[in-house]
Motif scaffolding. Structure first.
Motif, mmCIF file in Angstrom:
data_model
loop_
_atom_site.group_PDB
_atom_site.id
_atom_site.type_symbol
_atom_site.label_atom_id
_atom_site.label_comp_id
_atom_site.label_asym_id
_atom_site.label_seq_id
_atom_site.Cartn_x
_atom_site.Cartn_y
_atom_site.Cartn_z
ATOM 1 N N ILE A 73 0.812 -1.213 0.000
ATOM 2 C CA ILE A 73 0.000 0.000 0.000
ATOM 3 C C ILE A 73 0.851 1.272 0.000
ATOM 4 C CG2 ILE A 73 -0.240 0.051 2.516
ATOM 5 C CD1 ILE A 73 -2.893 1.102 -0.103
ATOM 6 N N ASP A 74 2.015 1.228 0.656
ATOM 7 C CA ASP A 74 2.880 2.420 0.686
ATOM 8 C C ASP A 74 3.445 2.724 -0.698
ATOM 9 O OD1 ASP A 74 2.523 2.869 3.408
ATOM 10 O OD2 ASP A 74 4.109 1.459 3.958
ATOM 11 N N GLU A 75 3.861 1.664 -1.404
ATOM 12 C CA GLU A 75 4.346 1.842 -2.782
ATOM 13 C C GLU A 75 3.240 2.391 -3.677
ATOM 14 O OE1 GLU A 75 7.509 -1.376 -4.156
ATOM 15 O OE2 GLU A 75 5.873 -2.325 -3.055
ATOM 16 N N LEU A 76 2.045 1.859 -3.476
ATOM 17 C CA LEU A 76 0.917 2.277 -4.294
ATOM 18 C C LEU A 76 0.567 3.745 -4.043
ATOM 19 C CD1 LEU A 76 -1.145 1.348 -6.364
ATOM 20 C CD2 LEU A 76 -2.640 0.618 -4.499
ATOM 21 N N ARG A 77 0.566 4.139 -2.777
ATOM 22 C CA ARG A 77 0.282 5.547 -2.444
ATOM 23 C C ARG A 77 1.288 6.470 -3.116
ATOM 24 N NH1 ARG A 77 -0.400 4.185 3.408
ATOM 25 N NH2 ARG A 77 -2.616 3.950 3.817
ATOM 26 N N GLU A 78 2.550 6.086 -3.056
ATOM 27 C CA GLU A 78 3.613 6.916 -3.637
ATOM 28 C C GLU A 78 3.450 7.019 -5.149
ATOM 29 O OE1 GLU A 78 6.740 9.477 -3.341
ATOM 30 O OE2 GLU A 78 5.670 8.507 -1.680
ATOM 31 N N VAL A 80 0.592 6.640 -6.918
ATOM 32 C CA VAL A 80 -0.617 7.417 -7.226
ATOM 33 C C VAL A 80 -0.382 8.898 -6.993
ATOM 34 C CG1 VAL A 80 -3.023 7.827 -6.544
ATOM 35 C CG2 VAL A 80 -2.173 5.486 -6.759
ATOM 36 N N LYS A 81 0.381 9.203 -5.968
ATOM 37 C CA LYS A 81 0.678 10.607 -5.620
ATOM 38 C C LYS A 81 1.321 11.349 -6.780
ATOM 39 C CE LYS A 81 3.489 13.263 -2.345
ATOM 40 N NZ LYS A 81 4.502 13.159 -1.258
ATOM 41 N N GLU A 82 2.149 10.653 -7.565
ATOM 42 C CA GLU A 82 2.904 11.306 -8.637
ATOM 43 C C GLU A 82 2.181 11.317 -9.981
ATOM 44 O OE1 GLU A 82 5.685 12.892 -8.075
ATOM 45 O OE2 GLU A 82 5.689 12.294 -5.967
ATOM 46 N N LEU A 83 1.038 10.666 -10.060
ATOM 47 C CA LEU A 83 0.309 10.619 -11.338
ATOM 48 C C LEU A 83 -0.318 11.973 -11.673
ATOM 49 C CD1 LEU A 83 -1.667 7.251 -11.039
ATOM 50 C CD2 LEU A 83 0.243 7.709 -12.570
ATOM 51 N N GLN A 98 -12.412 -0.089 -1.083
ATOM 52 C CA GLN A 98 -11.614 -0.245 0.143
ATOM 53 C C GLN A 98 -10.173 0.213 -0.084
ATOM 54 O OE1 GLN A 98 -11.599 -4.242 1.623
ATOM 55 N NE2 GLN A 98 -10.555 -3.720 3.540
ATOM 56 N N LEU A 99 -9.640 -0.107 -1.261
ATOM 57 C CA LEU A 99 -8.269 0.296 -1.586
ATOM 58 C C LEU A 99 -8.201 1.806 -1.826
ATOM 59 C CD1 LEU A 99 -5.535 -1.029 -1.909
ATOM 60 C CD2 LEU A 99 -6.030 -1.408 -4.319
ATOM 61 N N VAL A 100 -9.227 2.372 -2.450
ATOM 62 C CA VAL A 100 -9.283 3.823 -2.662
ATOM 63 C C VAL A 100 -9.234 4.536 -1.322
ATOM 64 C CG1 VAL A 100 -10.713 5.745 -3.491
ATOM 65 C CG2 VAL A 100 -10.570 3.642 -4.823
ATOM 66 N N LYS A 101 -9.998 4.039 -0.363
ATOM 67 C CA LYS A 101 -10.053 4.647 0.970
ATOM 68 C C LYS A 101 -8.680 4.647 1.634
ATOM 69 C CE LYS A 101 -12.681 4.373 5.279
ATOM 70 N NZ LYS A 101 -13.711 3.607 6.037
ATOM 71 N N ARG A 102 -7.953 3.541 1.498
ATOM 72 C CA ARG A 102 -6.616 3.447 2.105
ATOM 73 C C ARG A 102 -5.624 4.386 1.426
ATOM 74 N NH1 ARG A 102 -4.766 -2.629 2.432
ATOM 75 N NH2 ARG A 102 -3.117 -1.676 3.701
ATOM 76 N N ILE A 103 -5.756 4.537 0.102
ATOM 77 C CA ILE A 103 -4.859 5.430 -0.632
ATOM 78 C C ILE A 103 -5.107 6.883 -0.241
ATOM 79 C CG2 ILE A 103 -4.333 6.353 -2.933
ATOM 80 C CD1 ILE A 103 -4.844 3.511 -4.013
ATOM 81 N N LEU A 104 -6.378 7.246 -0.068
ATOM 82 C CA LEU A 104 -6.740 8.638 0.223
ATOM 83 C C LEU A 104 -6.461 9.045 1.673
ATOM 84 C CD1 LEU A 104 -10.132 9.068 -1.698
ATOM 85 C CD2 LEU A 104 -7.831 9.654 -2.441
ATOM 86 N N GLN A 105 -6.207 8.079 2.541
ATOM 87 C CA GLN A 105 -5.971 8.391 3.951
ATOM 88 C C GLN A 105 -4.807 9.362 4.160
ATOM 89 O OE1 GLN A 105 -5.553 4.568 5.832
ATOM 90 N NE2 GLN A 105 -7.761 4.381 6.259
ATOM 91 N N ASN A 106 -3.768 9.224 3.347
ATOM 92 C CA ASN A 106 -2.570 10.059 3.502
ATOM 93 C C ASN A 106 -2.579 11.300 2.623
ATOM 94 O OD1 ASN A 106 -1.750 8.119 5.267
ATOM 95 N ND2 ASN A 106 0.224 7.721 4.306
ATOM 96 N N CYS A 107 -3.644 11.493 1.847
ATOM 97 C CA CYS A 107 -3.727 12.687 0.996
ATOM 98 C C CYS A 107 -4.073 13.903 1.843
ATOM 99 C CB CYS A 107 -4.807 12.505 -0.070
ATOM 100 S SG CYS A 107 -4.374 11.322 -1.349
#
Length: 443
Positions: A73-78, A80-83, A98-107
């Motif tokens: 998930i950390d790799e994925l967040r990083e 997505v952040k750069e897209l 569920q995965l969208v929610k986890r990605i958006l948590q750190n936004c």
């Protein structure tokens, strides 16, 4: 591809890393598509970070979803952040909530709010297609101030070739090209250079209509505004190319009586393909019972002149083919915006004239074949040939009219293509054939 696999097999990772950096992102995305999960992840992780983001953007939604399951998930967040923002939205629309929610948590809260807003736009609307990565300029700016602003913010934007001029309330007032800015006097005001006659669309506009606008006006990008004419985003031509591909694929599926799907054939599951095909086949099978009922009704005709049975497949096949020809041309013309609903009488008149010439030609050839070559009676040859002539007229006129009628009823014209049309025509052909045969053969 073979060279890449060889390097992986020989564990020549340094050499593979160097090779990948010389390739285009789209080519690497194509190679990844054909790799096993293990090698897929290995090759992707060998890419430099910035390059990996470009490759990820070049992948189709299935491959992106596949990668999201393989990395943590950390790799994925990083990633997505750069897209780019529009690529980010496209990706988040395809993965589980569920995965969208986890990605958006750190936004950041502002970005999270904006993403949620985009995800709530209707599917296939301008709002779901647009990006917020554009250059906006205040109309009071001078050319020098505008250039400084573009230099400062442009590297974060998807395109800088066209800039959008807004007022203090973000209402869109004009557009201006980068070329015009660079070539103008540095003290000139943007409001004096901007073009006030421009094309814009609203967030709720359908993607198919947007594609027509791009085609009609030869646009590279178009601004998207809300109901109060405030600039909220832009749509670029690369997104529209994807839309056109999706729409064409959907039309091909409907023309073949298939439920539209976004999955590639090779990646589709068996039950998914069954679900895609079964409903329409069931409908067509049931509707085909009318054909059987007609044959049963005219059984007495067939029992007296069994030779009539020989020509049924030819008449039904020719009717279906003729109808498909005209419907395909009309459906294509509708898709290209060449014809509208009000053109239905012009289409019918044109198809009638075409069908007369085609029908007479085929009927003469058919009569000669049946009477002189196959040695059937002149009455049978006459019955079949007259039926063929009428069949061609009916088929081409119905084939031309049905797509227009579908559009008038707010249905997709593509559903009136081959299978549906053929089922309708089979019924009409048999009724015509047996009715004419009864009269001519005096049965």
């Amino acid at each position: 591809m073979h060279q890449i696999l060889e390097m992986i097999e020989n564990k020549e990772y340094k050499k593979l890393h160097q090779k990948l950096q010389t390739m285009k992102p789209a080519d690497i995305a194509e190679i990844l598509h054909n790799l096993s999960d293990k090698n897929f992840l290995l090759v992707f992780r060998l890419l430099p970070k910035d390059f990996a983001i470009e490759v990820f953007s070049s992948m189709d939604s299935n491959e992106q979803a596949k990668l999201s399951k393989l990395i943590n998930i950390d790799e994925l967040r990083e990633l997505v952040k750069e897209l780019n923002f529009d690529d980010k939205i496209d990706f988040l629309e395809e993965i589980p909530a569920q995965l969208v929610k986890r990605i958006l948590q750190n936004c950041q809260e502002q970005e999270r709010t904006l993403i949620n807003q985009f995800l709530n736009y209707p599917e296939y609307s301008a709002g779901s297609l647009m990006t917020i990565e554009f250059v906006d300029l205040k109309k009071e700016m001078t050319v020098k101030e505008a250039i400084d602003h573009i230099r400062k913010t442009g590297f974060k934007k998807e395109t800088i070739y066209t800039c959008y001029v807004i007022d203090a309330f973000r209402k869109l007032e004009g557009i201006i090209s980068l070329k015009d800015i660079i070539l103008a006097d540095k003290n000139k005001k943007i409001k004096d250079l901007m073009e006030k006659d421009f094309i814009s669309i609203t967030t709720t506009e359908d993607q198919e209509e947007i594609a027509e606008i791009f085609k009609k006006y030869d646009l590279l990008a178009v601004p998207v505004v809300d109901l109060e004419n405030r600039l909220v985003g832009i749509i670029t031509v690369d997104d529209i190319i994807d839309v056109i591909e999706e729409e064409n694929t959907e039309d091909f599926h409907k023309m073949a009586a298939l439920q539209p799907t976004e999955k590639e054939y090779i990646n589709s599951e068996i039950f998914s393909l069954v679900k895609q095909r079964l409903p329409w086949l069931a409908i067509l099978m049931i509707s085909a019972t009318f054909t059987g009922s007609i044959i049963e009704k005219f059984e007495s005709v067939l029992s007296k002149v069994t030779a009539l049975t020989v020509f049924m497949p030819m008449l039904m096949g020719t009717g279906g083919n003729a109808g498909s020809q005209s419907s395909t041309l009309v459906i294509r013309s509708i898709a290209l915006g060449e014809v509208e609903c009000e053109d239905i009488l012009k289409i019918l008149w044109k198809e009638f004239r075409v069908s007369l010439l085609v029908g007479v030609s085929l009927a003469i050839v058919n009569f000669a074949r049946i009477f002189f070559i196959e040695n059937y009676s002149i009455l049978i040859a006459l019955a079949v040939s007259i039926t063929l002539f009428i069949t061609i007229i009916l088929a081409e006129m119905i084939g031309g009219a049905l797509p227009i009628l579908a559009k008038l009823l707010r249905l997709d014209p593509a559903i009136m293509a081959s299978p549906v049309l053929t089922t309708i025509l089979d019924t009409l052909v048999l009724v015509t054939y047996f009715s004419i045969s009864k009269i001519i053969l005096n049965i």
